[in-house]
Design a protein around this motif. Structure first.
Motif, PDB file in Angstrom:
ATOM      1  N   VAL A 574       0.838  -1.201   0.000  1.00 45.97           N
ATOM      2  CA  VAL A 574       0.000   0.000   0.000  1.00 45.97           C
ATOM      3  C   VAL A 574       0.874   1.253   0.000  1.00 45.97           C
ATOM      4  O   VAL A 574       0.586   2.238  -0.698  1.00 45.97           O
ATOM      5  N   LYS A 578       0.811   4.000  -2.846  1.00 42.35           N
ATOM      6  CA  LYS A 578       0.552   5.393  -2.484  1.00 42.35           C
ATOM      7  C   LYS A 578       1.645   6.305  -3.036  1.00 42.35           C
ATOM      8  O   LYS A 578       1.362   7.414  -3.537  1.00 42.35           O
ATOM      9  N   CYS A 581       0.987   7.013  -6.577  1.00 39.65           N
ATOM     10  CA  CYS A 581      -0.090   8.003  -6.710  1.00 39.65           C
ATOM     11  C   CYS A 581       0.415   9.417  -6.420  1.00 39.65           C
ATOM     12  O   CYS A 581       0.028  10.373  -7.098  1.00 39.65           O
ATOM     13  N   THR A 613      -7.192   1.734  -1.519  1.00 41.13           N
ATOM     14  CA  THR A 613      -6.723   2.279  -0.237  1.00 41.13           C
ATOM     15  C   THR A 613      -5.597   3.277  -0.469  1.00 41.13           C
ATOM     16  O   THR A 613      -5.603   4.386   0.084  1.00 41.13           O
ATOM     17  N   ALA A 614      -4.630   2.885  -1.288  1.00 40.05           N
ATOM     18  CA  ALA A 614      -3.487   3.762  -1.565  1.00 40.05           C
ATOM     19  C   ALA A 614      -3.932   5.053  -2.235  1.00 40.05           C
ATOM     20  O   ALA A 614      -3.444   6.144  -1.906  1.00 40.05           O
ATOM     21  N   LEU A 617      -5.623   7.390   0.310  1.00 40.95           N
ATOM     22  CA  LEU A 617      -4.612   7.937   1.224  1.00 40.95           C
ATOM     23  C   LEU A 617      -3.804   9.035   0.536  1.00 40.95           C
ATOM     24  O   LEU A 617      -3.480  10.063   1.143  1.00 40.95           O
ATOM     25  N   ALA A 618      -3.476   8.817  -0.747  1.00 37.62           N
ATOM     26  CA  ALA A 618      -2.725   9.828  -1.502  1.00 37.62           C
ATOM     27  C   ALA A 618      -3.547  11.093  -1.677  1.00 37.62           C
ATOM     28  O   ALA A 618      -3.023  12.216  -1.553  1.00 37.62           O
ATOM     29  N   ASP A 621      -3.448  13.107   1.456  1.00 33.62           N
ATOM     30  CA  ASP A 621      -2.150  13.772   1.603  1.00 33.62           C
ATOM     31  C   ASP A 621      -2.054  14.992   0.694  1.00 33.62           C
ATOM     32  O   ASP A 621      -1.554  16.053   1.099  1.00 33.62           O
ATOM     33  N   GLY A 665      -9.475   3.291   4.305  1.00 40.25           N
ATOM     34  CA  GLY A 665      -8.356   4.201   4.101  1.00 40.25           C
ATOM     35  C   GLY A 665      -8.578   5.526   4.809  1.00 40.25           C
ATOM     36  O   GLY A 665      -7.670   6.069   5.463  1.00 40.25           O
ATOM     37  N   SER A 669      -6.568   7.114   8.155  1.00 41.15           N
ATOM     38  CA  SER A 669      -6.025   8.474   8.264  1.00 41.15           C
ATOM     39  C   SER A 669      -6.599   9.193   9.474  1.00 41.15           C
ATOM     40  O   SER A 669      -5.892   9.924  10.177  1.00 41.15           O
TER      41      SER A 669
END
Length: 763
Positions: A574, A578, A581, A613-614, A617-618, A621, A665, A669
């Motif tokens: 992951v 990420k 991404c 999921t990745a 999460l990206a 961010d 995801g 976070s």
């Protein structure tokens, strides 16, 4: 007996023709300035791309395509010497003629010498990088040519998506030049016969002869195609250039005029062959496409043309090993020494016998052989050729440093800079963005950059440049490179007063657009403004049309069942996904990221749940969430990102598990601490993101309920878990109650509708 003998002779001729080995014409030099000043030191096709000479990619492709004889047409001694001094798996002949001034002259010279015998033959520009299989294109061309000898040419195209500028982002293929505005008109019912070929960016419109609509039931105008620079031709093409002695360019003159011919008997019919989604082909037109194609090779989009699978002539001396983050390190030529306190991160390469000092930060950089990097150096998205020295504390970003140049201690080389061979940037000097430094003079250049069709009357420009070159020029410009530096600024030749401006941009701005790190938004904005017709009632000004409305699916990315077995040990899948991404540039089509994620998924036996999921999460961010971000701003920003990322999340969510992974995801976070965690775990933030995903059709009701049931089960077993506390927040519970109530209301409505139907049946 005579007739029988004649028949036998015809059969022998036919057999000879069928057995004629496949030939190719490789255009290795040309007359535009898009690779200067580096092409003043050496021909463009002899410049390295990922530590391999460009010309070797072309030879390797032709050998793999079954070509047995190659004619290399050039005007420079360097290309002739390179070809003759190396061994090839094919028969290679060099046709060097310094009198050639354009691609049309080259083809006329080939026709005069009567060397090309195979029908068809391959016509290839020397700056092409590709993994294409030509078998299907050649067979289709042969079949068409057998039916009608006027079917004489097939051009290869790659679908790369349409270029578009929206208020939130720029969608533009990175392997296109920033000034390209190609429109191709095709008749799909006639095997993609080309009826329009226009790449005149200064034009507001494209003309289609009215007679074409009478003879063609369908004409598709495509502006999502990249001309790959690979052609399948019958020898008649060479004869046509001889007949039309004023044709200087293959595309802008011969192709454009041939397909526009209205009189049926005079037409030279040209066809388009579309590459498969897994096939890659692109031309290195300028420095911008150079760095982007380099990155594509590093990220294995052109497999098997990748750094760890070198052309045959390189394998005896070099061997690259693929490491994490698409980092390739040379292991055979000479071991490189990298200090343990330095960070080296891909996608990138490090050649043999290099030395990297302590506390360096090297990211997304391609480094040649025998380079010396001092302490505390920062290199980001650079191309560093052989024997380059960089002093302590220097910083270089999005630049190209040619062979043997020196960047002294404390110097800063900003984005878009091009440093020629042997140049020296003095200590502490700060080079302005897009500066080009060289030691070469214009009159030293008796060769061009590439056989291109982008410029008219290039020879006139070159003559002017040569005249300017005879003027006395300083060896060094101390105001630019410093008192201890060496080199002078390269500036483009003076503008021809008759040259038509492109989108109203100056020559200086257009040259900047060819450099790495340039933001082309200004060019696209001016193009868009110019091409909007006054009083156009056909364009839809109302309504919410996302830039990806036309993206119904991802060509070349197949989504199917996951294989949960075989996950490699000690790999944060992951985390790696990420990182991919986060490295993705939103100016390029989202399907490019889909291809890259899918490729990594299969290489690591990951799942699509890992991918979704990745990705989420990206996104979180990239949103730069802080504790002070208001709920309204959070939701607005989230929706803006989803406009771009939603197609990716939806396509990779092949079932409920992938949708649930998106929720997990965000949950991760929210419970992971830091600014993002503090914000998402407080107030209504988590509930708002969850509801937005549901409203935007990213996650289904079933996925939300499934996640809810899992957390509900944990409320009794371990209520102290952070994720359980998040689940039990009042705003989250209110959303879930509303969702279940809506589901119940829908079911009641369905039952009521069913009862009504029953009553009607009874009546």
């Amino acid at each position: 007996m005579g007739a029988k003998k004649k028949s036998g002779g015809n059969q022998d001729d036919a057999t000879t023709k069928r057995e004629q080995s496949l030939q190719a014409v490789l255009l290795a030099d040309s007359f535009v300035n898009t690779f200067r000043p580096l092409s003043l030191d050496r021909p463009k096709v002899l410049c390295p791309l990922n530590n391999v000479t460009m010309l070797d990619y072309a030879f390797d492709f032709l050998a793999g395509a079954g070509v047995e004889e190659v004619f290399v047409v050039c005007v420079s001694d360097e290309v002739e010497a390179y070809v003759r001094d190396n061994s090839w798996s094919m028969s290679v002949s060099v046709l060097k003629d310094t009198s050639l001034t354009n691609a049309g002259d080259a083809l006329r010279e080939l026709d005069r010498r009567d060397l090309v015998k195979s029908d068809p033959f391959v016509l290839l520009f020397g700056d092409v990088v590709t993994n294409v299989s030509l078998t299907e294109a050649i067979q289709a061309h042969k079949a068409r040519h057998k039916k009608d000898r006027s079917n004489m040419m097939t051009l290869l195209f790659k679908e790369v998506g349409a270029s578009d500028l929206t208020p939130s982002s720029l969608s533009h293929s990175s392997i296109r030049t920033n000034s390209e505005d190609l429109v191709v008109g095709l008749n799909p019912s006639q095997e993609n016969r080309i009826l329009v070929y226009s790449n005149a960016g200064a034009n507001k419109s494209v003309s289609v002869p009215c007679s074409f609509f009478a003879s063609h039931s369908q004409i598709d105008l495509r502006y999502d195609l990249l001309d790959c620079g690979i052609d399948i031709c019958s020898p008649d093409v060479l004869a046509r250039f001889t007949d039309e002695f004023d044709y200087r360019e293959i595309r802008r003159k011969f192709v454009a005029n041939s397909v526009a011919e209205e009189e049926e008997g005079l037409q030279n019919k040209i066809y388009a062959h579309m590459l498969q989604p897994s096939e890659y082909a692109a031309r290195i037109h300028d420095f911008s496409t150079y760095v982007n194609i380099s990155r594509d090779l590093l990220k294995r989009w052109c497999y098997p043309v990748v750094p760890d699978n070198l052309p045959g002539s390189y394998k005896k001396q070099y061997r690259y090993e693929l490491q994490r983050h698409y980092m390739y390190v040379e292991k055979k030529f000479g071991k490189s020494q990298i200090h343990r306190t330095s960070l080296v991160k891909g996608a990138g390469m490090i050649g043999g016998s290099c030395v990297v000092g302590k506390d360096c930060r090297i990211e997304q950089t391609v480094m040649g052989h025998k380079c010396r990097i001092g302490d505390g150096v920062t290199l980001k998205a650079c191309h560093v050729w052989d024997n380059v020295e960089i002093g302590d504390g220097a910083s270089v970003s999005q630049a190209i440093l040619a062979d043997g140049c020196i960047i002294k201690s404390g110097a800063t080389v900003n984005r878009g800079c091009i440093i020629g061979s042997g140049c020296i940037v003095g200590a502490g000097v700060v080079l302005p963005e897009f500066t080009r430094i060289t030691l070469a003079k214009e009159e030293e250049d008796d060769f061009g950059d590439d056989w291109d069709d982008d410029e008219e009357e290039d020879s006139d420009v070159d003559e002017q440049a040569a005249t300017d070159g005879n003027k006395e020029e300083p060896e060094s410009d101390e105001a630019v490179v410093g008192p201890d530096g060496k080199g002078r600024c390269w500036r483009s030749p003076p503008e021809d007063e008759e040259d038509e401006e492109l989108y109203g941009l100056t020559t200086e701005e257009l040259i900047k657009s060819q450099a790495p790190g340039y933001d082309p938004s200004n060019i696209f904005a001016k193009r868009k403004a110019m091409q909007v017709e006054d009083g156009d009632d056909f364009s839809e000004k109302d309504g919410d049309h996302s830039e990806f409305d036309a993206l119904s699916d991802f060509d070349g990315v197949e989504f199917g069942t996951d294989d949960p077995y075989g996950r490699q040990k000690d790999v944060d899948v992951v985390g790696e996904l990420k990182a991919i991404c986060l490295e993705y540039e939103m100016s390029s089509p989202i399907e490019n990221l889909a291809i890259e994620l899918n490729s990594f998924k299969f290489s690591q036996n990951a799942s699509y749940s890992d991918c979704t999921t990745a990705a989420i999460l990206a996104i979180l961010d990239l949103m730069k969430i802080t504790k002070d971000t208001t709920d309204a701003k959070l939701v607005a920003e989230f929706k803006t990102f989803l406009e771009h990322w939603a197609p990716l999340l939806q396509k990779m969510s092949i079932g409920q598990e992938e949708e649930k992974a998106i929720i997990l995801g965000i949950e991760k976070s929210a419970t992971g601490g830091g600014d993002i965690g503090d914000k998402l775990s407080s107030g209504n933030a988590f509930r708002f993101l969850l509801q937005t995903l549901y409203n935007e059709d990213i996650v289904s009701e079933e996925a939300v309920v499934a996640w809810s049931e899992e957390r509900k089960a944990e409320t009794t077993s371990d209520p102290s878990l952070p994720r359980v506390k998040l689940f039990l927040q009042q705003p989250v519970q209110e959303f879930l109650e509303w969702l279940l109530a809506e589901e119940s209301s829908d079911e009641d409505g369905d039952e009521s509708s069913g009862d009504d139907d029953d009553d009607s049946d009874d009546e």
